[in-house]
Design a protein around this motif. Structure first.
Motif, PDB file in Angstrom:
ATOM      1  N   LYS A 263       0.847  -1.190   0.000  1.00  0.00           N
ATOM      2  CA  LYS A 263       0.000   0.000   0.000  1.00  0.00           C
ATOM      3  C   LYS A 263       0.889   1.248   0.000  1.00  0.00           C
ATOM      4  O   LYS A 263       1.958   1.251   0.625  1.00  0.00           O
ATOM      5  CB  LYS A 263      -0.906   0.002   1.225  1.00  0.00           C
ATOM      6  CG  LYS A 263      -1.885  -1.160   1.247  1.00  0.00           C
ATOM      7  CD  LYS A 263      -2.776  -1.084   2.472  1.00  0.00           C
ATOM      8  CE  LYS A 263      -3.766  -2.252   2.491  1.00  0.00           C
ATOM      9  NZ  LYS A 263      -4.634  -2.195   3.691  1.00  0.00           N
ATOM     10  N   PRO A 264       0.473   2.281  -0.695  1.00  0.00           N
ATOM     11  CA  PRO A 264       1.303   3.502  -0.707  1.00  0.00           C
ATOM     12  C   PRO A 264       1.368   4.122   0.681  1.00  0.00           C
ATOM     13  O   PRO A 264       0.373   4.209   1.404  1.00  0.00           O
ATOM     14  CB  PRO A 264       0.561   4.411  -1.704  1.00  0.00           C
ATOM     15  CG  PRO A 264      -0.841   3.893  -1.726  1.00  0.00           C
ATOM     16  CD  PRO A 264      -0.746   2.416  -1.501  1.00  0.00           C
ATOM     17  N   LYS A 265       2.587   4.507   1.032  1.00  0.00           N
ATOM     18  CA  LYS A 265       2.778   5.108   2.351  1.00  0.00           C
ATOM     19  C   LYS A 265       2.268   6.540   2.349  1.00  0.00           C
ATOM     20  O   LYS A 265       2.618   7.346   1.488  1.00  0.00           O
ATOM     21  CB  LYS A 265       4.259   5.080   2.717  1.00  0.00           C
ATOM     22  CG  LYS A 265       4.803   3.679   2.925  1.00  0.00           C
ATOM     23  CD  LYS A 265       6.256   3.732   3.358  1.00  0.00           C
ATOM     24  CE  LYS A 265       6.797   2.323   3.600  1.00  0.00           C
ATOM     25  NZ  LYS A 265       8.216   2.354   4.028  1.00  0.00           N
ATOM     26  N   VAL A 266       1.424   6.848   3.319  1.00  0.00           N
ATOM     27  CA  VAL A 266       0.873   8.195   3.469  1.00  0.00           C
ATOM     28  C   VAL A 266       1.617   8.871   4.616  1.00  0.00           C
ATOM     29  O   VAL A 266       1.492   8.456   5.785  1.00  0.00           O
ATOM     30  CB  VAL A 266      -0.646   8.148   3.754  1.00  0.00           C
ATOM     31  CG1 VAL A 266      -1.186   9.558   3.922  1.00  0.00           C
ATOM     32  CG2 VAL A 266      -1.366   7.423   2.631  1.00  0.00           C
ATOM     33  N   VAL A 267       2.426   9.860   4.282  1.00  0.00           N
ATOM     34  CA  VAL A 267       3.220  10.567   5.289  1.00  0.00           C
ATOM     35  C   VAL A 267       2.364  11.689   5.858  1.00  0.00           C
ATOM     36  O   VAL A 267       1.951  12.608   5.135  1.00  0.00           O
ATOM     37  CB  VAL A 267       4.514  11.124   4.675  1.00  0.00           C
ATOM     38  CG1 VAL A 267       5.339  11.841   5.741  1.00  0.00           C
ATOM     39  CG2 VAL A 267       5.313   9.997   4.035  1.00  0.00           C
ATOM     40  N   LYS A 268       2.103  11.589   7.139  1.00  0.00           N
ATOM     41  CA  LYS A 268       1.296  12.609   7.806  1.00  0.00           C
ATOM     42  C   LYS A 268       2.217  13.677   8.400  1.00  0.00           C
ATOM     43  O   LYS A 268       3.262  13.362   8.974  1.00  0.00           O
ATOM     44  CB  LYS A 268       0.454  11.974   8.914  1.00  0.00           C
ATOM     45  CG  LYS A 268      -0.592  10.996   8.392  1.00  0.00           C
ATOM     46  CD  LYS A 268      -1.435  10.451   9.529  1.00  0.00           C
ATOM     47  CE  LYS A 268      -2.497   9.490   9.027  1.00  0.00           C
ATOM     48  NZ  LYS A 268      -3.326   8.944  10.139  1.00  0.00           N
ATOM     49  N   ALA A 269       1.777  14.901   8.228  1.00  0.00           N
ATOM     50  CA  ALA A 269       2.563  16.010   8.781  1.00  0.00           C
ATOM     51  C   ALA A 269       2.458  16.011  10.303  1.00  0.00           C
ATOM     52  O   ALA A 269       1.360  15.904  10.863  1.00  0.00           O
ATOM     53  CB  ALA A 269       2.072  17.340   8.216  1.00  0.00           C
ATOM     54  N   LYS A 270       3.624  16.074  10.944  1.00  0.00           N
ATOM     55  CA  LYS A 270       3.634  16.064  12.405  1.00  0.00           C
ATOM     56  C   LYS A 270       3.191  17.423  12.939  1.00  0.00           C
ATOM     57  O   LYS A 270       3.626  18.473  12.458  1.00  0.00           O
ATOM     58  CB  LYS A 270       5.032  15.740  12.909  1.00  0.00           C
ATOM     59  CG  LYS A 270       5.466  14.314  12.595  1.00  0.00           C
ATOM     60  CD  LYS A 270       6.830  14.028  13.221  1.00  0.00           C
ATOM     61  CE  LYS A 270       7.245  12.583  12.952  1.00  0.00           C
ATOM     62  NZ  LYS A 270       8.566  12.273  13.556  1.00  0.00           N
ATOM     63  N   LYS A 271       2.308  17.359  13.914  1.00  0.00           N
ATOM     64  CA  LYS A 271       1.828  18.583  14.543  1.00  0.00           C
ATOM     65  C   LYS A 271       2.720  18.942  15.724  1.00  0.00           C
ATOM     66  O   LYS A 271       3.383  18.077  16.302  1.00  0.00           O
ATOM     67  CB  LYS A 271       0.382  18.396  15.005  1.00  0.00           C
ATOM     68  CG  LYS A 271      -0.587  18.129  13.864  1.00  0.00           C
ATOM     69  CD  LYS A 271      -2.001  17.955  14.398  1.00  0.00           C
ATOM     70  CE  LYS A 271      -2.981  17.678  13.268  1.00  0.00           C
ATOM     71  NZ  LYS A 271      -4.368  17.500  13.783  1.00  0.00           N
ATOM     72  N   ALA A 272       2.688  20.184  16.022  1.00  0.00           N
ATOM     73  CA  ALA A 272       3.479  20.643  17.175  1.00  0.00           C
ATOM     74  C   ALA A 272       2.907  20.040  18.452  1.00  0.00           C
ATOM     75  O   ALA A 272       1.684  20.000  18.648  1.00  0.00           O
ATOM     76  CB  ALA A 272       3.479  22.169  17.242  1.00  0.00           C
ATOM     77  N   TYR A 273       3.793  19.577  19.309  1.00  0.00           N
ATOM     78  CA  TYR A 273       3.370  18.925  20.544  1.00  0.00           C
ATOM     79  C   TYR A 273       2.889  19.967  21.546  1.00  0.00           C
ATOM     80  O   TYR A 273       3.549  20.981  21.790  1.00  0.00           O
ATOM     81  CB  TYR A 273       4.522  18.138  21.141  1.00  0.00           C
ATOM     82  CG  TYR A 273       4.193  17.560  22.503  1.00  0.00           C
ATOM     83  CD1 TYR A 273       3.334  16.467  22.625  1.00  0.00           C
ATOM     84  CD2 TYR A 273       4.720  18.125  23.653  1.00  0.00           C
ATOM     85  CE1 TYR A 273       3.022  15.947  23.860  1.00  0.00           C
ATOM     86  CE2 TYR A 273       4.411  17.606  24.895  1.00  0.00           C
ATOM     87  CZ  TYR A 273       3.565  16.510  25.008  1.00  0.00           C
ATOM     88  OH  TYR A 273       3.249  16.008  26.255  1.00  0.00           O
ATOM     89  N   THR A 274       1.710  19.756  22.077  1.00  0.00           N
ATOM     90  CA  THR A 274       1.159  20.601  23.140  1.00  0.00           C
ATOM     91  C   THR A 274       0.668  19.704  24.264  1.00  0.00           C
ATOM     92  O   THR A 274      -0.042  18.717  24.016  1.00  0.00           O
ATOM     93  CB  THR A 274      -0.015  21.448  22.625  1.00  0.00           C
ATOM     94  OG1 THR A 274      -0.982  20.578  22.045  1.00  0.00           O
ATOM     95  CG2 THR A 274       0.459  22.439  21.573  1.00  0.00           C
ATOM     96  N   PRO A 275       1.028  19.974  25.472  1.00  0.00           N
ATOM     97  CA  PRO A 275       0.596  19.116  26.588  1.00  0.00           C
ATOM     98  C   PRO A 275      -0.890  19.242  26.898  1.00  0.00           C
ATOM     99  O   PRO A 275      -1.448  18.413  27.604  1.00  0.00           O
ATOM    100  CB  PRO A 275       1.452  19.605  27.756  1.00  0.00           C
ATOM    101  CG  PRO A 275       1.777  21.016  27.417  1.00  0.00           C
ATOM    102  CD  PRO A 275       1.880  21.082  25.931  1.00  0.00           C
TER     103      PRO A 275
END
Length: 382
Positions: A263-275
């Motif tokens: 299956k084609p790999k779908v690269v998800k954009a990483k979101k900024a970490y917030t607690p």
């Protein structure tokens, strides 16, 4: 110690007494039966002999009948070959057969002239094979005692129609090569028609092998694997040394492999970490409280909803009217006319035309000089 020695002595005495007793001969009253002979083949089917095998009373006491339906496209062929079927059933076996074109059925039944009680079952198989599109010359072989048939129903094995058609075509192979190889290895006649596979052969072993290949093919096992095993088994049968041995070490063992599709790999954009977790979206009641609609009565809410629908409809109608007016005001763009291309010579330039004119004048002057006469220069001469 003394008690153990006495017990051992008693056991030894009892064993000696048992050995001295005469053994029972269980085969004392057993006599050799006439069928206990290795030369007799108990699996052989003897043909019906009217002289040796006679029915009690000389005829069948009850009438037996079987009926089989046939498809509409088979009607023309059955009408053509039905006299041949009647001839092979009536004259030698004393069976009556009927072709009903109104109901689309074929019926066979016993009569007073029927001597063989099993022939009606053979006739039933004959009608079944004719209904499944077998040619009459091949189907009539089922009336022989050493021929058997089997009809495999493959219609309900695969739910998906496209997958069913592909697997059925896989059983046939390119230009029917797979089916022909199966017939040669098993010694059976195989016909794939619609949702059934008809098999005819003179051995139960071949029928069993064909049925296994057909069922496994519809269960997504390619027939080539079975054909390889059958080819090896046929070669091993010719060897007298290996005829009665275990062949498992010679036969190929195929394992089913489920290869997952990539299956084609779908690269998800990483979101900024917030607690902190995301804010909770406002509910319907919160929206009504913020707009003040929560404290309004039911009639006021309905009136507001109707007013909103009317406002939205008015906005939509105004927008569509403006778009329609804009289309009417803008004139259509003139399209260039397509002219047929002809080989018209292009107009000469100005310099070329002047040059051609000068050349023409020079040629004219030269002609005038060459054609001058003496009379042109002296007056009075004619």
């Amino acid at each position: 110690m003394a008690e153990a020695a006495t017990s051992n002595t008693a056991a030894a005495d009892s064993a000696a007494n048992n050995n001295n007793k005469p053994k029972k001969n269980h085969n004392k009253y057993r006599k050799d039966k006439p069928w206990d002979n290795e030369e007799i083949d108990h699996w052989k089917l003897d043909a019906w002999d009217e002289q040796a095998d006679q029915l009690p009373g000389g005829r069948l006491l009850e009438e037996s009948s079987f009926a089989t339906l046939f498809p509409k496209y088979r009607e023309a062929y059955l009408r053509q070959v039905w006299p041949i079927v009647t001839k092979h059933l009536d004259t030698p076996h004393g069976l009556a057969c009927e072709l009903n074109l109104v109901e689309g059925s074929m019926t066979v039944r016993t009569t007073k002239q029927t001597k063989d009680p099993y022939i009606v079952l053979k006739a039933r198989d004959l009608l079944k094979l004719l209904a499944r599109s077998l040619p009459v010359a091949q189907a009539l072989k089922i009336l022989q005692d050493d021929w058997h048939c089997d009809v495999v129903k493959i219609g309900g094995m695969v739910r998906n129609k496209e997958r069913f058609v592909k697997r059925r075509q896989r059983l046939l192979g390119p230009d029917g090569s797979t089916l022909k190889a199966l017939e040669l290895l098993t010694g059976c006649y195989v016909l794939v028609q619609g949702n059934t596979v008809s098999i005819m052969g003179d051995s139960w072993k071949g029928l069993k092998q064909c049925r296994r290949v057909v069922e496994d093919c519809m269960n997504n096992v390619h027939p080539v694997y079975h054909l390889k095993r059958l080819m090896i088994q046929k070669e091993l049968e010719k060897d007298e040394k290996l005829k009665d041995q275990d062949w498992s070490r010679f036969l190929p063992q195929f394992q089913k492999k489920n290869v997952p599709r990539k299956k084609p790999k779908v690269v998800k954009a990483k979101k900024a970490y917030t607690p902190f977790p995301p804010a909770q979206p406002p509910s319907k009641i919160d929206l009504q409280l913020s707009s003040g609609e929560y404290f309004a009565s039911q009639q006021e809410r309905q009136a507001n909803a109707i007013a909103q629908k009317k406002a939205a409809a008015h906005e939509t109608s105004v927008r569509k009217r403006q778009e329609r007016d804009a289309r009417q005001e803008t004139p259509p763009e003139p399209q260039p006319k397509r002219t047929k291309k002809t080989n018209v010579p292009s107009a000469p330039s100005t310099a070329e035309s002047v040059q051609k004119l000068q050349q023409a004048m020079k040629q004219k002057e030269q002609q005038q000089k060459g054609s001058s006469k003496v009379s042109d220069y002296i007056q009075g001469m004619k």
